[in-house]
Design a protein around this motif. Structure first.
Motif, PDB file in Angstrom:
ATOM      1  N   LEU A   1      42.718  42.046  47.985  1.00  0.00           N
ATOM      2  CA  LEU A   1      43.214  42.431  46.662  1.00  0.00           C
ATOM      3  C   LEU A   1      44.578  43.110  46.733  1.00  0.00           C
ATOM      4  O   LEU A   1      45.516  42.725  46.031  1.00  0.00           O
ATOM      5  CB  LEU A   1      42.205  43.353  45.970  1.00  0.00           C
ATOM      6  CG  LEU A   1      42.664  43.973  44.649  1.00  0.00           C
ATOM      7  CD1 LEU A   1      42.919  42.899  43.602  1.00  0.00           C
ATOM      8  CD2 LEU A   1      41.639  44.984  44.141  1.00  0.00           C
TER       9      LEU A   1
ATOM     10  N   ILE B   1      47.322  40.603  47.870  1.00  0.00           N
ATOM     11  CA  ILE B   1      47.706  39.637  46.829  1.00  0.00           C
ATOM     12  C   ILE B   1      48.495  40.331  45.725  1.00  0.00           C
ATOM     13  O   ILE B   1      49.527  39.832  45.266  1.00  0.00           O
ATOM     14  CB  ILE B   1      46.457  38.950  46.240  1.00  0.00           C
ATOM     15  CG1 ILE B   1      45.791  38.055  47.296  1.00  0.00           C
ATOM     16  CG2 ILE B   1      46.828  38.109  45.012  1.00  0.00           C
ATOM     17  CD1 ILE B   1      44.434  37.515  46.866  1.00  0.00           C
ATOM     18  N   TYR B   2      48.010  41.477  45.301  1.00  0.00           N
ATOM     19  CA  TYR B   2      48.684  42.227  44.233  1.00  0.00           C
ATOM     20  C   TYR B   2      50.124  42.558  44.624  1.00  0.00           C
ATOM     21  O   TYR B   2      51.050  42.338  43.830  1.00  0.00           O
ATOM     22  CB  TYR B   2      47.911  43.509  43.934  1.00  0.00           C
ATOM     23  CG  TYR B   2      48.667  44.469  43.037  1.00  0.00           C
ATOM     24  CD1 TYR B   2      48.822  44.197  41.674  1.00  0.00           C
ATOM     25  CD2 TYR B   2      49.245  45.627  43.552  1.00  0.00           C
ATOM     26  CE1 TYR B   2      49.533  45.062  40.851  1.00  0.00           C
ATOM     27  CE2 TYR B   2      49.954  46.498  42.733  1.00  0.00           C
ATOM     28  CZ  TYR B   2      50.092  46.206  41.389  1.00  0.00           C
ATOM     29  OH  TYR B   2      50.813  47.066  40.575  1.00  0.00           O
ATOM     30  N   SER B   3      50.301  43.061  45.831  1.00  0.00           N
ATOM     31  CA  SER B   3      51.647  43.445  46.289  1.00  0.00           C
ATOM     32  C   SER B   3      52.586  42.251  46.354  1.00  0.00           C
ATOM     33  O   SER B   3      53.749  42.330  45.938  1.00  0.00           O
ATOM     34  CB  SER B   3      51.561  44.109  47.671  1.00  0.00           C
ATOM     35  OG  SER B   3      50.782  45.280  47.616  1.00  0.00           O
ATOM     36  N   GLN B   4      52.071  41.128  46.860  1.00  0.00           N
ATOM     37  CA  GLN B   4      52.908  39.931  47.003  1.00  0.00           C
ATOM     38  C   GLN B   4      53.307  39.349  45.646  1.00  0.00           C
ATOM     39  O   GLN B   4      54.472  38.996  45.423  1.00  0.00           O
ATOM     40  CB  GLN B   4      52.164  38.870  47.823  1.00  0.00           C
ATOM     41  CG  GLN B   4      52.027  39.197  49.303  1.00  0.00           C
ATOM     42  CD  GLN B   4      53.380  39.338  50.003  1.00  0.00           C
ATOM     43  OE1 GLN B   4      54.265  38.503  49.829  1.00  0.00           O
ATOM     44  NE2 GLN B   4      53.543  40.407  50.764  1.00  0.00           N
ATOM     45  N   ILE B   5      52.353  39.230  44.729  1.00  0.00           N
ATOM     46  CA  ILE B   5      52.650  38.674  43.407  1.00  0.00           C
ATOM     47  C   ILE B   5      53.592  39.610  42.644  1.00  0.00           C
ATOM     48  O   ILE B   5      54.535  39.160  41.994  1.00  0.00           O
ATOM     49  CB  ILE B   5      51.366  38.437  42.601  1.00  0.00           C
ATOM     50  CG1 ILE B   5      50.496  37.382  43.292  1.00  0.00           C
ATOM     51  CG2 ILE B   5      51.691  37.984  41.173  1.00  0.00           C
ATOM     52  CD1 ILE B   5      49.160  37.150  42.631  1.00  0.00           C
TER      53      ILE B   5
ATOM     54  N   SER C   1      49.892  40.418  37.912  1.00  0.00           N
ATOM     55  CA  SER C   1      49.699  40.534  39.365  1.00  0.00           C
ATOM     56  C   SER C   1      48.285  40.996  39.680  1.00  0.00           C
ATOM     57  O   SER C   1      47.605  40.438  40.551  1.00  0.00           O
ATOM     58  CB  SER C   1      50.703  41.535  39.962  1.00  0.00           C
ATOM     59  OG  SER C   1      52.025  41.148  39.709  1.00  0.00           O
TER      60      SER C   1
ATOM     61  N   GLY D   1      45.126  38.719  41.182  1.00  0.00           N
ATOM     62  CA  GLY D   1      44.486  39.227  42.394  1.00  0.00           C
ATOM     63  C   GLY D   1      42.999  39.443  42.185  1.00  0.00           C
ATOM     64  O   GLY D   1      42.177  39.062  43.024  1.00  0.00           O
TER      65      GLY D   1
ATOM     66  N   ILE E   1      39.813  37.485  44.174  1.00  0.00           N
ATOM     67  CA  ILE E   1      38.811  38.182  44.993  1.00  0.00           C
ATOM     68  C   ILE E   1      37.407  38.093  44.387  1.00  0.00           C
ATOM     69  O   ILE E   1      36.419  38.370  45.067  1.00  0.00           O
ATOM     70  CB  ILE E   1      39.200  39.656  45.247  1.00  0.00           C
ATOM     71  CG1 ILE E   1      39.333  40.414  43.921  1.00  0.00           C
ATOM     72  CG2 ILE E   1      40.433  39.760  46.084  1.00  0.00           C
ATOM     73  CD1 ILE E   1      38.448  41.580  43.797  1.00  0.00           C
TER      74      ILE E   1
ATOM     75  N   SER F   1      39.285  40.559  36.944  1.00  0.00           N
ATOM     76  CA  SER F   1      40.627  40.314  36.421  1.00  0.00           C
ATOM     77  C   SER F   1      41.011  41.370  35.388  1.00  0.00           C
ATOM     78  O   SER F   1      42.100  41.960  35.453  1.00  0.00           O
ATOM     79  CB  SER F   1      40.736  38.911  35.826  1.00  0.00           C
ATOM     80  OG  SER F   1      39.751  38.705  34.836  1.00  0.00           O
TER      81      SER F   1
ATOM     82  N   ASN G   1      40.912  45.070  37.172  1.00  0.00           N
ATOM     83  CA  ASN G   1      42.040  45.378  38.058  1.00  0.00           C
ATOM     84  C   ASN G   1      43.363  45.479  37.310  1.00  0.00           C
ATOM     85  O   ASN G   1      44.272  46.194  37.739  1.00  0.00           O
ATOM     86  CB  ASN G   1      42.123  44.345  39.182  1.00  0.00           C
ATOM     87  CG  ASN G   1      41.147  44.662  40.296  1.00  0.00           C
ATOM     88  OD1 ASN G   1      41.261  45.681  40.970  1.00  0.00           O
ATOM     89  ND2 ASN G   1      40.151  43.815  40.480  1.00  0.00           N
TER      90      ASN G   1
END
Length: 280
Positions: free
Chosen positions: A60, A63-67, A88, A92, A96, A156, A159
């Motif tokens: 999580l 993915i969040y950081s990258q998006i 984002s 993520g 997950i 979704s 988060n």
């Protein structure tokens, strides 16, 4: 902290049943579990949950950081941007949910059906693996992912709320501390991490606990053909028990949410600092 998950699941399953309230409170539920199942009963299903949560958390945050970084285009304005944070976090969380759904199904079935005296011995589970195999054998792949749509909604939406709260609380706390003093040290960062993580965890569950209640009912329903529509289930619960029924298990969930998420955020921020990842 896992014991609070056990209490939450038991309360969600039993207190939303058509037969009425079985547990008066989280404390009453805990006492009943200890009386009937012992200390071991509070940790039934822990293996699958620990494995799922460990993998899910790292996935999580990654993915969040990258998006988020991609949507920002390398330009960090400093102030949290909802147009970046919400998609984002939602994406993520959606991803997950495919990891969480099977592990939580096993956990819930172990906790609710694994020791139920009303369930035939042949249908009980000897462990998480036995539960997963029996579910797959009798219900197939769709059985393992039972409650998947509800989990996706919970993760979704939840988060999006979690990271919006986290980024905002973190930003404004650092802003206030910066104005008050220029000496911000590691201890200050830990304090900010504890508050932002803890409050974000509470915000998460306050926003999506009804979906979690519906998910528990869907995943532990003995009838394979019972509805998987969370809105239909919540409508039925609301008709019987009102809004309180939709938030069954809120007490033990909130008790766990603050320390668990505070620890997660502090650990994440420490890892980011050690790895030398630049943040606004």
């Amino acid at each position: 902290m896992f014991s609070s998950f056990k209490v939450k699941v038991k309360m969600q399953k039993q207190n939303t049943d058509v037969h009425g309230i079985k547990y008066r409170s989280g404390l009453h539920c805990t006492a009943r579990v200890l009386q009937t199942e012992g200390v071991k009963g509070l940790y039934r299903g822990a293996t699958s949950s620990f494995l799922g949560v460990a993998f899910e958390s790292s996935l999580l945050f990654g993915i969040y950081s990258q998006i988020k970084q991609s949507l920002e285009g390398g330009l960090q304005s400093g102030k949290p941007q909802s147009s970046v944070i919400i998609p984002s976090a939602a994406i993520g969380g959606g991803i997950i949910s495919f990891v969480l759904c099977p592990s939580e199904l096993v956990k819930c079935r172990m906790q609710v059906l694994g020791t139920d005296s009303l369930v035939p011995k042949s249908s009980r589970y000897n462990g998480p693996l036995d539960c997963a195999l029996k579910t797959f054998k009798t219900e197939g792949v769709t059985g393992i992912f039972r409650g998947g749509f509800t989990t996706l909604l919970r993760e979704s939406i939840g988060n999006a709320v979690f990271f919006s709260t986290y980024e905002s609380v973190r930003y404004y706390m650092h802003l206030q501390l910066k104005d008050a003093s220029s000496n911000q040290n590691n201890l200050t960062d830990v304090g900010v991490g504890i508050m932002s993580g803890g409050l974000s965890g509470i915000a998460f569950w306050s926003a999506v606990l009804p979906f979690d209640v519906a998910k528990t009912i869907i995943q532990t329903a003995p009838d394979r053909n019972s509805t998987r529509n969370p809105f239909q289930i919540l409508k039925s619960i609301y008709r019987r028990s009102g809004l309180k029924g939709c938030y069954t298990g809120l007490g033990p969930t909130i008790v766990r949410a603050f320390p668990a998420n505070a620890a997660a955020i502090v650990t994440w921020e420490l890892a980011v600092k050690i790895l030398g990842v630049k943040r606004e």
